[in-house]
Design a protein around this motif. Structure first.
Motif, short mmCIF file in Angstrom:
data_model
loop_
_atom_site.label_atom_id
_atom_site.label_comp_id
_atom_site.label_asym_id
_atom_site.label_seq_id
_atom_site.Cartn_x
_atom_site.Cartn_y
_atom_site.Cartn_z
N LEU A 147 0.71 -1.30 0.09
CA LEU A 147 -0.20 -0.01 -0.01
C LEU A 147 0.95 1.21 -0.02
N GLY A 148 0.43 2.20 -0.96
CA GLY A 148 1.30 3.30 -0.92
C GLY A 148 0.58 4.29 0.05
N GLY A 149 1.23 5.63 0.32
CA GLY A 149 0.74 6.57 1.11
C GLY A 149 -0.82 7.06 0.93
N SER A 150 -1.29 7.60 2.05
CA SER A 150 -2.93 7.92 1.63
C SER A 150 -3.53 7.17 1.08
N THR A 151 -3.55 5.79 1.32
CA THR A 151 -4.47 4.99 0.75
C THR A 151 -5.59 4.25 1.67
N HIS A 152 -6.66 4.07 1.02
CA HIS A 152 -7.84 3.64 2.03
C HIS A 152 -8.52 2.49 0.99
N LEU A 153 -8.58 1.19 1.36
CA LEU A 153 -9.03 0.12 0.71
C LEU A 153 -9.85 -0.89 1.61
N HIS A 154 -10.91 -1.56 1.04
CA HIS A 154 -11.67 -2.41 1.73
C HIS A 154 -11.50 -3.88 1.42
N VAL A 155 -11.16 -5.05 1.94
CA VAL A 155 -10.89 -6.22 1.25
C VAL A 155 -12.01 -7.19 2.10
N ARG A 156 -12.71 -7.93 1.11
CA ARG A 156 -13.51 -8.98 1.51
C ARG A 156 -13.18 -10.37 0.73
N ILE A 157 -13.07 -11.32 1.51
CA ILE A 157 -12.65 -12.64 1.03
C ILE A 157 -13.67 -13.69 1.66
N ASP A 158 -14.64 -14.23 0.39
CA ASP A 158 -15.66 -15.11 1.08
C ASP A 158 -15.45 -16.56 -0.08
N PRO A 159 -16.31 -17.46 0.23
CA PRO A 159 -16.31 -18.63 -0.49
C PRO A 159 -16.48 -18.23 -2.27
N LEU A 160 -17.09 -17.50 -2.51
CA LEU A 160 -17.40 -17.02 -3.71
C LEU A 160 -16.29 -16.16 -4.63
N GLY A 161 -15.51 -15.55 -3.83
CA GLY A 161 -14.33 -14.57 -4.50
C GLY A 161 -13.93 -13.95 -3.52
N ARG A 162 -12.93 -13.05 -4.19
CA ARG A 162 -11.92 -12.05 -3.16
C ARG A 162 -12.06 -10.74 -3.98
N ARG A 163 -12.56 -9.78 -2.90
CA ARG A 163 -12.74 -8.24 -3.56
C ARG A 163 -12.03 -7.63 -2.85
N VAL A 164 -11.39 -6.54 -3.62
CA VAL A 164 -10.81 -5.21 -2.88
C VAL A 164 -11.70 -4.02 -3.41
N ASP A 165 -12.01 -3.21 -2.59
CA ASP A 165 -12.74 -1.90 -2.92
C ASP A 165 -11.79 -0.87 -2.68
#
Length: 335
Positions: A147-165
């Motif tokens: 992660l670089g500076g000033s970064t904000h992200l959300h990670v979700r990992i579940d049985p159907l997939g992996r997603r980063v917002d």
């Protein structure tokens, strides 16, 4: 319908679900329907376990999502019942339904890990870095994020997939590829989909950029899922808001420098450097004379030392700089 026929129907249904998941065909509504199907009967999770094992071992699902009859017979795939289920006790776990065994050639007992997986295990987390911070995070699937500076992200990992917002900032992803759980990064109006990949995604003020460093990746429309571009290493895409997608050659050295906490400029006009510095550091540079924007800037500078960058710039060009009461830096022509 005999119990054997009923088992075969469940296995065929599970096979169809698995093919759709592997092909990335489940949208939000499909995921909800799949979870409801799993929750309706514990034997549905058992069926998913069996066909997942068969598919992984031998590709036992055809292009239409059906089990190949020759392999189901050869492997004796069937669901356990009260008579055939081995007597095995598991330590109770609050968030997991009671587990039973699976009889048959391929699986004697229902896998604890896969039951946990198919019954909706979910991990979610937010990651935030300050302006000058850089962090490295290893996710539960083995994927590494830088992660670089000033970064904000959300990670979700579940049985159907992996997603980063990715809400803002920049991150590099070294993805652990899983055919059954695609890895998606959402930024602005775009979706970057992993195909066995190392890539970066940045989002600043509505401007999104994705750079492919290794492997392969698809760029899709976030809403429709339509494929907009397929990247090869060294390529990047840019989009402003919902404007047209621009495909071009990436400055890989610049990307790597950003991940190392540096700003790399290669004959870039100062007018373009100013918003780049603001996006990377949160520090505002103001030009007292717009004509100063034509000054060409080259070199590698520390992102956490804007004053040092400006001092170096003043040694090379006829400018002066000062910091005002708001903390902004003002750049003027030297008199």
């Amino acid at each position: 319908m005999t119990s054997t026929d009923h088992d075969q129907v469940l296995l065929e249904t599970a096979a169809v679900w698995l093919r759709r998941i592997q092909a990335g065909e489940l949208g939000p509504e499909g995921q909800r329907t799949f979870r409801a199907w799993l929750a309706a009967d514990t034997r549905h999770a058992a069926a998913m376990d069996l066909v997942t094992r068969a598919w992984t071992a031998s590709g036992a699902i055809d292009d239409k999502g059906a089990l190949r009859p020759d392999l189901t017979r050869a492997r004796g795939l069937r669901l356990a019942n009260e008579k055939t289920r081995p007597h095995r006790s598991w330590r109770p776990i609050a968030w997991m339904p009671p587990l039973g065994g699976l009889a048959g050639g391929l699986a004697a007992v229902l896998s604890l890990a896969l039951v946990w997986l198919w019954n909706g295990a979910v991990s979610e987390a937010d990651y935030v870095t300050a302006a000058h911070d850089h962090a490295q995070v290893t996710l539960s699937d083995g994927t590494v994020m830088r992660l670089g500076g000033s970064t904000h992200l959300h990670v979700r990992i579940d049985p159907l997939g992996r997603r980063v917002d990715l809400a803002q900032g920049e991150a590099e992803f070294q993805v652990t590829h899983e055919a059954l759980r695609p890895f998606h990064v959402m930024a602005g109006a775009l979706e970057v989909r992993d195909l066995g990949t190392r890539f970066t995604v940045s989002s600043h003020g509505g401007q999104v950029r994705a750079v492919l460093l290794e492997g392969a990746a698809e760029i899709r429309d976030r809403d429709s899922g339509r494929v907009l571009a397929s990247l090869v290493p060294g390529q990047q895409v840019d989009q402003d808001g919902r404007g047209p997608l621009r495909l071009g050659k990436a400055n890989v050295d610049q990307v790597k420098a950003r991940q190392d906490g540096r700003m790399l400029f290669d004959d870039m006009p100062l007018a373009q450097v100013v918003p780049e510095v603001a996006a990377r550091t949160g520090i505002v540079l103001r030009l007292d004379d717009p004509a100063l924007g034509a000054i060409r800037v080259s070199g590698s500078y520390r992102a956490d030392d804007v004053a040092g960058f400006l001092a170096a710039l003043a040694r090379l060009h006829p400018i002066t700089w000062r910091q005002d009461a708001n903390g902004d830096y003002r750049i003027a022509r030297r008199r």
